[in-house]
Design a protein around this motif. Structure first.
Motif, mmCIF file in Angstrom:
data_model
loop_
_atom_site.group_PDB
_atom_site.id
_atom_site.type_symbol
_atom_site.label_atom_id
_atom_site.label_comp_id
_atom_site.label_asym_id
_atom_site.label_seq_id
_atom_site.Cartn_x
_atom_site.Cartn_y
_atom_site.Cartn_z
ATOM 1 N N SER A 155 -58.322 20.112 -29.117
ATOM 2 C CA SER A 155 -57.556 18.866 -29.055
ATOM 3 C C SER A 155 -57.723 18.167 -27.719
ATOM 4 N N THR A 156 -57.621 16.838 -27.742
ATOM 5 C CA THR A 156 -57.719 16.058 -26.520
ATOM 6 C C THR A 156 -56.492 16.267 -25.654
ATOM 7 N N THR A 157 -55.343 16.305 -26.285
ATOM 8 C CA THR A 157 -54.104 16.306 -25.512
ATOM 9 C C THR A 157 -53.428 17.675 -25.455
ATOM 10 N N ASP A 171 -56.669 17.415 -39.486
ATOM 11 C CA ASP A 171 -55.369 17.093 -38.887
ATOM 12 C C ASP A 171 -54.823 15.739 -39.347
HETATM 13 P P1 ATP Z 1 -55.188 14.291 -30.018
HETATM 14 O O1 ATP Z 1 -55.188 15.785 -29.923
HETATM 15 O O2 ATP Z 1 -54.617 13.599 -28.830
HETATM 16 O O3 ATP Z 1 -54.646 13.763 -31.314
HETATM 17 P P2 ATP Z 1 -57.805 14.367 -30.953
HETATM 18 O O4 ATP Z 1 -58.531 15.422 -30.226
HETATM 19 O O5 ATP Z 1 -57.246 14.682 -32.298
HETATM 20 O O6 ATP Z 1 -56.683 13.849 -29.997
HETATM 21 P P3 ATP Z 1 -58.585 11.802 -31.984
HETATM 22 O O7 ATP Z 1 -59.254 10.651 -31.343
HETATM 23 O O8 ATP Z 1 -57.155 11.700 -32.401
HETATM 24 O O9 ATP Z 1 -58.735 13.076 -31.025
HETATM 25 O O10 ATP Z 1 -59.430 12.232 -33.250
HETATM 26 C C1 ATP Z 1 -60.645 11.597 -33.618
HETATM 27 C C2 ATP Z 1 -61.167 12.246 -34.865
HETATM 28 O O11 ATP Z 1 -61.533 13.611 -34.600
HETATM 29 C C3 ATP Z 1 -60.175 12.297 -36.021
HETATM 30 O O12 ATP Z 1 -60.865 12.001 -37.213
HETATM 31 C C4 ATP Z 1 -59.708 13.714 -36.033
HETATM 32 O O13 ATP Z 1 -59.308 14.126 -37.323
HETATM 33 C C5 ATP Z 1 -60.959 14.455 -35.585
HETATM 34 N N1 ATP Z 1 -60.616 15.725 -34.937
HETATM 35 C C6 ATP Z 1 -59.806 15.890 -33.880
HETATM 36 N N2 ATP Z 1 -59.732 17.187 -33.523
HETATM 37 C C7 ATP Z 1 -60.526 17.866 -34.384
HETATM 38 C C8 ATP Z 1 -60.881 19.247 -34.522
HETATM 39 N N3 ATP Z 1 -60.392 20.179 -33.700
HETATM 40 N N4 ATP Z 1 -61.740 19.588 -35.516
HETATM 41 C C9 ATP Z 1 -62.248 18.642 -36.342
HETATM 42 N N5 ATP Z 1 -61.958 17.324 -36.274
HETATM 43 C C10 ATP Z 1 -61.102 16.933 -35.300
#
Ligand code: ATP
Ligand code: MG
Length: 337
Positions: free
Chosen positions: A196-198, A148
């Motif tokens: 995803s976190t959000t 992403d």
């Molecule tokens: P948000 O959805 O709010 O952006 P997030 O879940 O992407 O949050 P981050 O802290 O932005 O969390 O991401 C931390 C790391 O985890 C980043 O390197 C991101 O690319 C990776 N990452 C996030 N979601 C995934 C996923 N579903 N699969 C693999 N890597 C991920």
């Protein structure tokens, strides 16, 4: 040997996508990087609605999760972004070689601005510039992140190139390092979307700190696809996701998983993956509980990391200021390093 840099948002709810796509890569990189630098990005977290008191707690949660997962503050540089003011200064300096049009086209900005109910902050638009500053402040050559973040990485490379063309070869143009397996772990309920976190579904998001029973339950209820074959395919996002997660946990090629599970049903697939993930994350959750209890120790580790980080970033930012003609000339009275 190359400088490795990556940042992670402070939430107490790191999920399996973060774990496989980022945290496991960090741990692997800490003996390869020279140095490996990992940062909890509290300044990025304030670009959307948040609670100041909760943010402080989340930074410590995240620090404890990363250390529990195997990050060793003695073998890498591990710190909180806001403790190193060079990040924000460099962000402003780099803004002068960043185009608003590009920022406005970023998918993350588009997605997250739609989700904001009250205010779409300028900080959200500027997020990728600060992210560029994070990496470029250390002349990092390698940036381990999930799929992403590809677009932000490309933008950061453009910013570094444009800066160097205009002001001289000061910055290093970093490379994206996406894991071979698990770069895009999908939501178990909505496998068309990334976990995803959000933006994810509660039942489809497996948290690193979930109890083993909760993990098994989420996998048991994972959405699969029509058909019966356990193979990866574009029209089988659910099954492909389970195969990839299992491969990442076991550290094997997804093709080996497909071979091993020939003739099994989707129910069996969900059960074995759920068991494997629950077992994999159990030691992390247990260690987390021990570490999180000692806030003074965590703060001490972050402070020591910030000092090491500042020692590198201050030199790079001084070079950037100098090349840009900002502030007094180097070596003049009251000048920089
Ligand atoms: P948000 O959805 O709010 O952006 P997030 O879940 O992407 O949050 P981050 O802290 O932005 O969390 O991401 C931390 C790391 O985890 C980043 O390197 C991101 O690319 C990776 N990452 C996030 N979601 C995934 C996923 N579903 N699969 C693999 N890597 C991920
Ligand atoms: Mg993200």
């Amino acid at each position: 040997m190359t400088v490795i840099f990556s940042g992670i948002q402070p939430t107490g709810r790191k999920h399996l996508g973060n774990h496989i796509g980022a945290i496991v890569q960090y741990v692997e990189g800490q003996d390869r990087g020279d140095p490996a630098i990992y940062c909890i990005v509290d300044l990025h977290a304030i670009t959307v609605e948040y609670d100041p008191a909760v943010l402080r707690e989340r930074v410590l949660d995240t620090a404890a999760i990363l250390i529990a997962a195997g990050l060793d503050p003695d073998r890498c540089i591990f710190f909180r972004q806001a403790d190193v003011e060079e990040h924000t200064e460099l962000c402003w300096l780099l803004a002068s070689v960043t185009s608003v049009g590009e920022l406005n086209r970023m998918h993350q900005f588009r997605d997250k601005s739609v989700a904001q109910r009250q205010l779409v902050s300028a900080g959200l638009l500027f997020y990728p510039v600060l992210q560029a500053a994070d990496v470029l402040a250390y002349r990092a050559g390698e940036v381990p992140v999930g799929e992403d973040q590809r677009e932000h990485l490309e933008l950061m490379r453009d910013i570094a190139r444009r800066f160097n063309e205009r002001f001289g070869e000061i910055l290093v143009v970093p490379e994206h390092r996406i894991p071979v397996v698990g770069a895009r772990v999908r939501d178990l309920q909505v496998p068309e979307r990334k976990m995803s976190t959000t933006g994810g579904s509660e039942q489809g998001t497996v948290y690193v700190l979930d109890e083993p029973d909760a993990i098994r339950r989420k996998f048991r209820r994972a959405v699969t696809d029509s058909g019966t074959d356990i193979v990866r395919a574009p029209d089988k996002p659910g099954v492909s996701n389970l195969i990839e997660i299992y491969a990442a946990v076991r550290g094997v090629d997804p093709a080996a998983i497909e071979q091993e599970l020939v003739g099994s049903g989707y129910g069996q697939l969900k059960a074995v993956v759920g068991d494997a993930v629950a077992e994999w994350l159990t030691p992390v959750r247990e260690r987390y509980a021990e570490l999180r209890g000692d806030e003074a120790a965590l703060e001490g580790q972050l402070a020591a990391g910030a000092e090491k980080a500042r020692a590198i970033a201050s030199g790079v930012v001084a070079d950037v200021r100098d090349a840009m003609g900002v502030g007094p000339a180097r070596g003049s009275v009251g000048g920089g390093a």
